[in-house]
Design a protein around this motif. Structure first.
Motif, PDB file in Angstrom:
ATOM      1  N   GLN A  48       0.825  -1.205   0.000  1.00 34.90           N
ATOM      2  CA  GLN A  48       0.000   0.000   0.000  1.00 34.90           C
ATOM      3  C   GLN A  48       0.855   1.249   0.000  1.00 34.90           C
ATOM      4  O   GLN A  48       0.603   2.202  -0.751  1.00 34.90           O
ATOM      5  N   ALA A  49       1.883   1.272   0.851  1.00 30.07           N
ATOM      6  CA  ALA A  49       2.780   2.423   0.911  1.00 30.07           C
ATOM      7  C   ALA A  49       3.500   2.620  -0.420  1.00 30.07           C
ATOM      8  O   ALA A  49       3.680   3.754  -0.876  1.00 30.07           O
ATOM      9  N   ALA A  50       3.911   1.519  -1.041  1.00 29.61           N
ATOM     10  CA  ALA A  50       4.602   1.610  -2.329  1.00 29.61           C
ATOM     11  C   ALA A  50       3.700   2.224  -3.400  1.00 29.61           C
ATOM     12  O   ALA A  50       4.144   3.079  -4.187  1.00 29.61           O
ATOM     13  N   ASN A  51       2.439   1.814  -3.429  1.00 29.52           N
ATOM     14  CA  ASN A  51       1.499   2.372  -4.414  1.00 29.52           C
ATOM     15  C   ASN A  51       1.322   3.871  -4.220  1.00 29.52           C
ATOM     16  O   ASN A  51       1.324   4.644  -5.188  1.00 29.52           O
ATOM     17  N   GLU A  52       1.168   4.289  -2.986  1.00 28.10           N
ATOM     18  CA  GLU A  52       0.975   5.711  -2.700  1.00 28.10           C
ATOM     19  C   GLU A  52       2.242   6.512  -3.009  1.00 28.10           C
ATOM     20  O   GLU A  52       2.179   7.615  -3.561  1.00 28.10           O
ATOM     21  N   PHE A  53       3.382   5.961  -2.638  1.00 21.68           N
ATOM     22  CA  PHE A  53       4.652   6.670  -2.830  1.00 21.68           C
ATOM     23  C   PHE A  53       4.966   6.826  -4.314  1.00 21.68           C
ATOM     24  O   PHE A  53       5.445   7.882  -4.754  1.00 21.68           O
ATOM     25  N   LYS A  54       4.680   5.789  -5.110  1.00 22.45           N
ATOM     26  CA  LYS A  54       4.973   5.847  -6.543  1.00 22.45           C
ATOM     27  C   LYS A  54       4.081   6.847  -7.274  1.00 22.45           C
ATOM     28  O   LYS A  54       4.494   7.423  -8.282  1.00 22.45           O
ATOM     29  N   LYS A  55       2.874   7.061  -6.774  1.00 21.71           N
ATOM     30  CA  LYS A  55       1.999   8.056  -7.391  1.00 21.71           C
ATOM     31  C   LYS A  55       2.582   9.451  -7.254  1.00 21.71           C
ATOM     32  O   LYS A  55       2.485  10.278  -8.159  1.00 21.71           O
ATOM     33  N   ALA A  56       3.187   9.729  -6.101  1.00 23.33           N
ATOM     34  CA  ALA A  56       3.801  11.036  -5.870  1.00 23.33           C
ATOM     35  C   ALA A  56       5.202  11.123  -6.464  1.00 23.33           C
ATOM     36  O   ALA A  56       5.701  12.225  -6.720  1.00 23.33           O
ATOM     37  N   ASN A  57       5.817   9.958  -6.692  1.00 18.58           N
ATOM     38  CA  ASN A  57       7.192   9.912  -7.202  1.00 18.58           C
ATOM     39  C   ASN A  57       7.276   8.897  -8.344  1.00 18.58           C
ATOM     40  O   ASN A  57       7.811   7.800  -8.167  1.00 18.58           O
ATOM     41  N   PRO A  58       6.731   9.256  -9.500  1.00 16.13           N
ATOM     42  CA  PRO A  58       6.605   8.291 -10.591  1.00 16.13           C
ATOM     43  C   PRO A  58       7.922   7.765 -11.151  1.00 16.13           C
ATOM     44  O   PRO A  58       7.930   6.758 -11.856  1.00 16.13           O
ATOM     45  N   LYS A  59       9.033   8.411 -10.839  1.00 15.43           N
ATOM     46  CA  LYS A  59      10.329   7.943 -11.339  1.00 15.43           C
ATOM     47  C   LYS A  59      10.992   6.935 -10.406  1.00 15.43           C
ATOM     48  O   LYS A  59      12.074   6.441 -10.691  1.00 15.43           O
ATOM     49  N   VAL A  60      10.314   6.641  -9.298  1.00 17.57           N
ATOM     50  CA  VAL A  60      10.834   5.649  -8.356  1.00 17.57           C
ATOM     51  C   VAL A  60      10.152   4.302  -8.618  1.00 17.57           C
ATOM     52  O   VAL A  60       8.932   4.219  -8.648  1.00 17.57           O
ATOM     53  N   LYS A  61      10.932   3.271  -8.802  1.00 18.18           N
ATOM     54  CA  LYS A  61      10.400   1.923  -8.985  1.00 18.18           C
ATOM     55  C   LYS A  61      10.574   1.137  -7.687  1.00 18.18           C
ATOM     56  O   LYS A  61      11.645   1.166  -7.083  1.00 18.18           O
ATOM     57  N   ILE A  62       9.513   0.452  -7.266  1.00 17.95           N
ATOM     58  CA  ILE A  62       9.557  -0.314  -6.017  1.00 17.95           C
ATOM     59  C   ILE A  62       9.073  -1.733  -6.291  1.00 17.95           C
ATOM     60  O   ILE A  62       8.008  -1.935  -6.873  1.00 17.95           O
ATOM     61  N   SER A  63       9.854  -2.710  -5.866  1.00 17.83           N
ATOM     62  CA  SER A  63       9.425  -4.107  -5.944  1.00 17.83           C
ATOM     63  C   SER A  63       9.469  -4.693  -4.540  1.00 17.83           C
ATOM     64  O   SER A  63      10.396  -4.424  -3.781  1.00 17.83           O
ATOM     65  N   ALA A  64       8.453  -5.456  -4.194  1.00 16.80           N
ATOM     66  CA  ALA A  64       8.363  -6.025  -2.845  1.00 16.80           C
ATOM     67  C   ALA A  64       7.988  -7.489  -2.917  1.00 16.80           C
ATOM     68  O   ALA A  64       7.106  -7.883  -3.678  1.00 16.80           O
ATOM     69  N   SER A  65       8.666  -8.306  -2.122  1.00 16.56           N
ATOM     70  CA  SER A  65       8.345  -9.723  -2.019  1.00 16.56           C
ATOM     71  C   SER A  65       8.438 -10.137  -0.558  1.00 16.56           C
ATOM     72  O   SER A  65       9.022  -9.425   0.263  1.00 16.56           O
ATOM     73  N   ALA A  66       7.848 -11.271  -0.232  1.00 22.21           N
ATOM     74  CA  ALA A  66       7.801 -11.698   1.166  1.00 22.21           C
ATOM     75  C   ALA A  66       7.939 -13.204   1.260  1.00 22.21           C
ATOM     76  O   ALA A  66       7.086 -13.946   0.782  1.00 22.21           O
ATOM     77  N   ALA A  67       9.012 -13.654   1.891  1.00 22.16           N
ATOM     78  CA  ALA A  67       9.219 -15.091   2.100  1.00 22.16           C
ATOM     79  C   ALA A  67       9.486 -15.392   3.569  1.00 22.16           C
ATOM     80  O   ALA A  67       9.957 -16.466   3.908  1.00 22.16           O
ATOM     81  N   GLY A  68       9.174 -14.418   4.442  1.00 18.65           N
ATOM     82  CA  GLY A  68       9.420 -14.586   5.869  1.00 18.65           C
ATOM     83  C   GLY A  68      10.423 -13.569   6.372  1.00 18.65           C
ATOM     84  O   GLY A  68      11.310 -13.131   5.633  1.00 18.65           O
ATOM     85  N   SER A  69      10.289 -13.187   7.635  1.00 19.78           N
ATOM     86  CA  SER A  69      11.088 -12.100   8.190  1.00 19.78           C
ATOM     87  C   SER A  69      12.594 -12.285   8.033  1.00 19.78           C
ATOM     88  O   SER A  69      13.309 -11.344   7.693  1.00 19.78           O
ATOM     89  N   GLU A 256      13.524   8.438   1.693  1.00 20.50           N
ATOM     90  CA  GLU A 256      12.241   9.133   1.556  1.00 20.50           C
ATOM     91  C   GLU A 256      11.060   8.168   1.686  1.00 20.50           C
ATOM     92  O   GLU A 256      10.013   8.525   2.242  1.00 20.50           O
ATOM     93  N   PHE A 257      11.211   6.947   1.174  1.00 20.00           N
ATOM     94  CA  PHE A 257      10.132   5.968   1.292  1.00 20.00           C
ATOM     95  C   PHE A 257       9.895   5.590   2.749  1.00 20.00           C
ATOM     96  O   PHE A 257       8.744   5.535   3.204  1.00 20.00           O
ATOM     97  N   ILE A 258      10.949   5.332   3.488  1.00 17.19           N
ATOM     98  CA  ILE A 258      10.802   4.997   4.910  1.00 17.19           C
ATOM     99  C   ILE A 258      10.176   6.159   5.670  1.00 17.19           C
ATOM    100  O   ILE A 258       9.298   5.965   6.519  1.00 17.19           O
ATOM    101  N   ALA A 259      10.602   7.371   5.327  1.00 14.64           N
ATOM    102  CA  ALA A 259      10.024   8.556   5.975  1.00 14.64           C
ATOM    103  C   ALA A 259       8.533   8.666   5.687  1.00 14.64           C
ATOM    104  O   ALA A 259       7.749   9.061   6.564  1.00 14.64           O
ATOM    105  N   TYR A 260       8.123   8.290   4.476  1.00 12.23           N
ATOM    106  CA  TYR A 260       6.698   8.330   4.138  1.00 12.23           C
ATOM    107  C   TYR A 260       5.910   7.321   4.965  1.00 12.23           C
ATOM    108  O   TYR A 260       4.835   7.631   5.490  1.00 12.23           O
TER     109      TYR A 260
END
Length: 283
Positions: A48-69, A256-260
């Motif tokens: 969710q944060a990635a979607n919101e952040f990319k809308k405000a910063n369209p030149k930033v690409k974010i990929s996220a995956s999850a296989a456990g902490s 900036e993403f973490i700050a968001y």
């Protein structure tokens, strides 16, 4: 006067238009790629944060995956991820895992964890002792904890899960899990746990509240329901902080993403809607 008003209005529109373009240009200056790996409990928040952040910063690409902490800080250490999402502070030793030197922990959320059962299980509350007996394999039938005469199916997360670390520590008071048996199964992610509990009669497991649906039941523990209010007032103990780990202090788009994610806008908005609790809510 009429022409003067028209000129004034036109000037205001021009200023507003220039400001909008200026803001858009300022936002678009931030660029880069952010790779996030780790906790499946934090994945809904991260996406969710990635979607919101990319809308405000369209030149930033974010990929996220999850296989456990545990895969989060491991990926950061190997240099294949910029952010490692994890359900404990990985700069410190925890049972089963050594600390990750050289990494910085950024607190991003409070995660309430719930004991969950399939809808057919007629139980709404379990004690710590009940949970210890069930997850150790000593209690095998629902009738022994106030339910119907049916074998308990225990669903556990695989080793390396942050949800597992928190549940064992806080719901089971450190007691060990069973590791095998006809009534035992392990799943890799929170999404897998959700599917298993929804589709397996007589099953019991655990997950963070973001994954709980109306196709399962979230149990009270020692008479206390797993709610935001009960976490904040200190009555419900099965919760933990979620962290983003970075190799040293972050810079650029990662910073900036973490700050968001830590911002009041996100913490009090989308984060709460996803059933996480803002870090500022805890004293």
């Amino acid at each position: 006067m009429k022409w003067f008003k028209q000129i004034t209005i036109a000037a205001l529109i021009a200023v507003i238009g220039f400001s909008s373009v200026h803001v858009a240009d300022a936002a678009s200056k931030l660029s880069g790629k952010i790779v996030i790996n780790g906790s499946s409990a934090l994945l809904p928040l991260t996406l969710q944060a990635a979607n919101e952040f990319k809308k405000a910063n369209p030149k930033v690409k974010i990929s996220a995956s999850a296989a456990g902490s545990i895969t989060g800080p491991q990926a950061v250490r190997k240099g294949i991820a910029d952010i490692g999402a994890v359900d404990w502070d990985a700069t410190k030793d925890v049972p089963g895992f050594k600390k990750f030197d050289g990494q910085v922990a950024h607190k991003v959320a409070v995660i309430p964890f719930a004991t969950v059962v399939n809808k057919n299980v007629g139980v709404s509350n379990l004690t710590t002792k009940d949970l210890q007996g069930i997850f150790s394999g000593k209690i095998k039938n629902w009738k022994d904890v106030g339910g119907k005469d049916a074998e308990i199916i225990v669903v556990n997360r695989t080793f390396g899960s942050g949800t597992r670390v928190n549940f064992q520590d806080k719901a089971l008071a450190g007691e060990d899990f069973m590791t095998k048996g006809d009534n035992y199964k392990e799943v890799k992610t929170s999404g897998d746990m959700k599917t298993a509990i929804e589709t397996t009669p007589n099953a019991i497991g655990y997950m963070d509240l973001a994954y709980v649906t109306d196709k399962m039941s979230a149990l009270s523990v020692n008479g206390v329901a797993p709610t935001e209010a009960n976490v904040i007032n200190g009555k419900y103990k099965v919760w933990g902080y979620g962290y983003y780990m970075t190799k040293g202090q972050p810079t650029g788009a990662v910073k900036e993403f973490i700050a968001y994610v830590q911002s009041a806008k996100f913490q009090n908005g989308s984060l709460k809607k996803l059933k996480f609790i803002p870090i500022s809510a805890m004293k």
